[in-house]
Design an enzyme around this catalytic site. Structure first.
Site: not given
Ligand code: UDP
Length: 325
Positions: A10-12, A36, A95, A119, A151
């Site tokens: 993924g991004f981070i 990702g 998830t 995270a 979320y």
């Protein structure tokens, strides 16, 4: 050191991989490539210090084996992005909570001495109307009718899962509440504003501003974010702590649109959209979001290096194909 990054494609996550490979560490990644992408980790695939497992943490039968090798674990695997969350809130719940629990169970069983960093998100501050958010603030969420908050609920559940495993199994965990993060390889597909504006400005498309544009955010370059996470992970005093990770330079979305447009020399017009038009449903907007970073500074001495205009220039050059990510 052997590092495991869940969600490392993924991004981070992919920036954490780059950071640790540069430090000379061995890095394993498990990612199901749901949000990702292989493209994010392509440069590392030929590196003998790098190992990629394409698998779903929820059911993967080799999770314990890979966890047992790791001295440090970054649990970054999650479904993120307001648009993505509204599209599939059921997947978000499963998830973001169940995968974390499975990782913690594996750590408790086969690698209880590992250092874990999870995270969490600034989204957990919810409908907080303060001008800056501090780790000890009350959490204000809305009832289930507004799906955006699902979320935040998953990330809060993750924080409590972390505390449960800390108390019951003695695992060492740092909880990073990560604020808006930007940089190379971030996709605009799930609604993130900076990659969206950069793409629009470079292609002279209208810059889509949701609401009146007076809402503010504070953006941190991902190359700063990963350094902060790595220092937190190696700071014993951070164990058991919730720590804001981000940058406190605050900007309104309208000013951001104009800044991106100016830096790109763009002729894009501004287009104002209601939240209903933007997201297909009404959402509770968070009007201001800025991290208070005293705790991060005290624990790590960390100071961000990237200024917003520099990151934007870098992203504009990447979008034009003038630089490589
Ligand atoms: N936003 C916008 N135009 C876009 C995408 C997002 O005006 O094309 C706004 C969005 O409504 C929010 C801010 O930009 O106020 C940041 O949105 P993002 O989804 O990047 O992050 P988050 O809402 O999680 O802070």
């Amino acid at each position: 050191m052997h590092v495991l990054v869940t969600g490392g494609a993924g991004f981070i996550g992919s920036h954490l991989v780059a950071y640790h490979l540069e430090q000379g560490d061995r890095v394993s990644v498990v990612d199901n490539l749901s949000t990702g992408s292989l493209h994010n980790i392509e440069p590392f695939l030929a590196n003998p210090a790098f190992q990629f497992y394409q698998a779903d943490i929820l059911v993967w039968d080799r999770l314990k084996e890979v966890v047992s090798q790791a001295e440090r674990i970054y649990h970054m695997a999650a479904i993120v992005g307001v648009k993505k969350v509204l599209e599939d809130p059921r997947a978000v719940m499963a998830t973001n909570i169940a995968a974390m629990e499975r990782v913690f169970r594996a750590v408790a069983e086969v690698r209880p001495d590992a250092q874990v960093i999870i995270a969490s998100s600034s989204e957990v501050y919810g409908f907080n109307t303060r001008s800056g958010f501090s780790e000890s603030d009350e959490i204000v969420l809305r009832s289930g009718a507004r799906l955006r908050w699902c979320y935040a609920v998953t990330k809060l559940a993750d924080e409590f899962l972390a505390y449960s495993f800390m108390y019951k199994s003695g695992i060492r965990v740092v909880i990073a509440r990560i604020f808006n993060t930007i940089g190379p390889r971030q996709s605009g597909k799930y609604g993130m504003v900076v990659p969206t504006f950069v793409h629009q400005a470079v292609n002279n498309l209208p810059l889509t501003i949701y609401g009146d544009g007076l809402q503010t955010r504070s953006f941190c370059d991902v190359r700063d974010t990963v350094v902060a996470l790595a220092i937190l992970a190696s700071s014993p005093a951070a164990n058991g702590e919730i720590v804001n990770v981000g940058n406190d330079q605050e900007i309104s979305i309208l000013d951001l649109a104009m800044l991106v447009s100016t830096r790109a020399g763009s002729s894009s017009p501004l287009e104002f959209l209601s939240y209903k038009e933007a997201y297909g449903m009404e959402i509770d907007e968070i009007t201001h979001r800025r991290p208070i970073l005293d705790k991060l500074h005290e624990l790590t001495g960390f100071e961000a290096k990237w200024l917003l205009p520099e990151t934007l220039d870098n992203l504009i050059a990447l979008e034009r194909g003038l630089e490589r990510a």
